[in-house]
Design a protein around this motif. Sequence first.
Motif, mmCIF file in Angstrom:
data_model
loop_
_atom_site.group_PDB
_atom_site.id
_atom_site.type_symbol
_atom_site.label_atom_id
_atom_site.label_comp_id
_atom_site.label_asym_id
_atom_site.label_seq_id
_atom_site.Cartn_x
_atom_site.Cartn_y
_atom_site.Cartn_z
ATOM 1 N N THR A 175 3.061 7.562 -6.797
ATOM 2 C CA THR A 175 2.879 6.603 -7.889
ATOM 3 C C THR A 175 4.229 6.082 -8.376
ATOM 4 O O THR A 175 4.356 4.904 -8.736
ATOM 5 C CB THR A 175 2.093 7.250 -9.036
ATOM 6 N N ALA A 176 5.242 6.946 -8.394
ATOM 7 C CA ALA A 176 6.588 6.501 -8.759
ATOM 8 C C ALA A 176 7.096 5.473 -7.756
ATOM 9 O O ALA A 176 7.737 4.474 -8.129
ATOM 10 C CB ALA A 176 7.533 7.694 -8.830
ATOM 11 N N ILE A 177 6.811 5.694 -6.475
ATOM 12 C CA ILE A 177 7.215 4.734 -5.436
ATOM 13 C C ILE A 177 6.514 3.402 -5.645
ATOM 14 O O ILE A 177 7.145 2.338 -5.610
ATOM 15 C CB ILE A 177 6.896 5.307 -4.041
ATOM 16 N N LEU A 178 5.207 3.437 -5.879
ATOM 17 C CA LEU A 178 4.455 2.200 -6.110
ATOM 18 C C LEU A 178 4.994 1.456 -7.325
ATOM 19 O O LEU A 178 5.164 0.225 -7.296
ATOM 20 C CB LEU A 178 2.975 2.531 -6.302
ATOM 21 N N GLU A 226 4.524 17.404 -14.834
ATOM 22 C CA GLU A 226 3.725 16.219 -15.102
ATOM 23 C C GLU A 226 3.960 15.185 -13.998
ATOM 24 O O GLU A 226 4.927 15.271 -13.238
ATOM 25 C CB GLU A 226 4.093 15.628 -16.462
ATOM 26 N N ALA A 227 3.077 14.199 -13.912
ATOM 27 C CA ALA A 227 3.157 13.217 -12.836
ATOM 28 C C ALA A 227 4.079 12.048 -13.155
ATOM 29 O O ALA A 227 4.154 11.084 -12.398
ATOM 30 C CB ALA A 227 1.756 12.688 -12.509
ATOM 31 N N THR A 228 4.784 12.110 -14.276
ATOM 32 C CA THR A 228 5.784 11.105 -14.622
ATOM 33 C C THR A 228 7.046 11.821 -15.089
ATOM 34 O O THR A 228 7.008 12.989 -15.461
ATOM 35 C CB THR A 228 5.292 10.171 -15.749
ATOM 36 N N LEU A 238 0.846 -1.191 0.000
ATOM 37 C CA LEU A 238 0.000 0.000 0.000
ATOM 38 C C LEU A 238 0.882 1.243 0.000
ATOM 39 O O LEU A 238 1.818 1.358 0.793
ATOM 40 C CB LEU A 238 -0.887 0.009 1.242
ATOM 41 N N VAL A 239 0.586 2.178 -0.907
ATOM 42 C CA VAL A 239 1.305 3.447 -0.972
ATOM 43 C C VAL A 239 0.296 4.573 -0.800
ATOM 44 O O VAL A 239 -0.746 4.603 -1.476
ATOM 45 C CB VAL A 239 2.056 3.593 -2.317
#
Length: 370
Positions: free
Chosen positions: A310-313, A346-348, A237-238
């Motif tokens: 999200t990068a961590i997940l 951006e999210a990426t 879980l993140v």
Amino acid sequence: MALTQREEEILACIEQNPMISQQELASMLGITRSGTAAHIFNLMRKGYIQGKGYIVSPAQYVAVVGGVNIDIHGMASEHVVGLSSNVGHLVTSVGGIARNVAYNLTSFGIKNYLVALYGDDANGKLFKEDARHHNIDITRSLQVHDKASQYLSVVSASGEQIVALDDMGISSGITPQFLQQRLGLFTQAAITVLDTSLSQEAIAWLCEHVHKPIYARVVSVNKAQRLVSVLDRIDTLVLAATEAQLVSGIDVRSVDDAVQCVRVLCEAGVRTVALLLNASTAVFAQEHEVWLARIPEELLGKHLSNGAPTAILSTLAWQYIEQEHTFQEIIGMAMASASLVLDSVEATCTDMTAEQVERRALSIEVQRVQ
């Protein structure tokens, strides 16, 4: 579908020798040939083997299910004044938690399938073209007669999110019936990644029918509680500090709060937890081990935290497939990925690679919490 103990034994024998005969299996396990045949039939029906010769279905891919969006990020150039127009710049990009996970995994060289709904409007066509351009497999997604999801984020000049709005009604179409049609995909995946843009019913269906690790990303405070009843089915879980109280009951304002939170979540049944306290600091837990990780100031970039969880997940999922590093090393890599995203509106991160993350991980501070 779950395997019985006998089916697991037979599958293990087939993985070692795909050409083994039913009679040989029966002799090895001390059961009848007809009983072996019945177990083989069930393994085929459940999707673990396919066709003649007992070809073992490929397991080393990730199924990613959840939301895709067209993101509109507004970045203020100076102090934001309420009830007034503010100077800044806008960036539009294809995003959504599930899409971004699929994008990141593809960047890391990990095979994955994105399961999502997207519209037939101009934004839906933009998403489809983006998937083609970035080699994201959307063959298990579905284009429907609806408008694409949109996400609007307003960020201060210092990088802190002021407010965000999402228009994701299309995601309600990811129903248990929709997922049932893709059961084989989830059954054969090494792991399934979901985000809480899914309905509580869809999340419950996945937790009931997927018997391999489930990774989850809490999307927002409005959707966080959709996971509470199934925490014991979530492997990894993140979440961010703003979402922690709704999932764990702990109001996270400090490192000590974060440590308490991840321990509570592990006690609830989650095996691995990553809690992003702020742009630079996160607390990780795996079973009974708790770790504190910090990104050095020189690696923080613009401090834009939108895509960091999200990068961590994505990194945790990547490393589950690779199985090459210790948990402490994986934490460093997860925070390295987050730091690369922190420098992007951006999210990426458009140029993130596995090699780049591994190099940057050497600069991340990771220490065990007693």
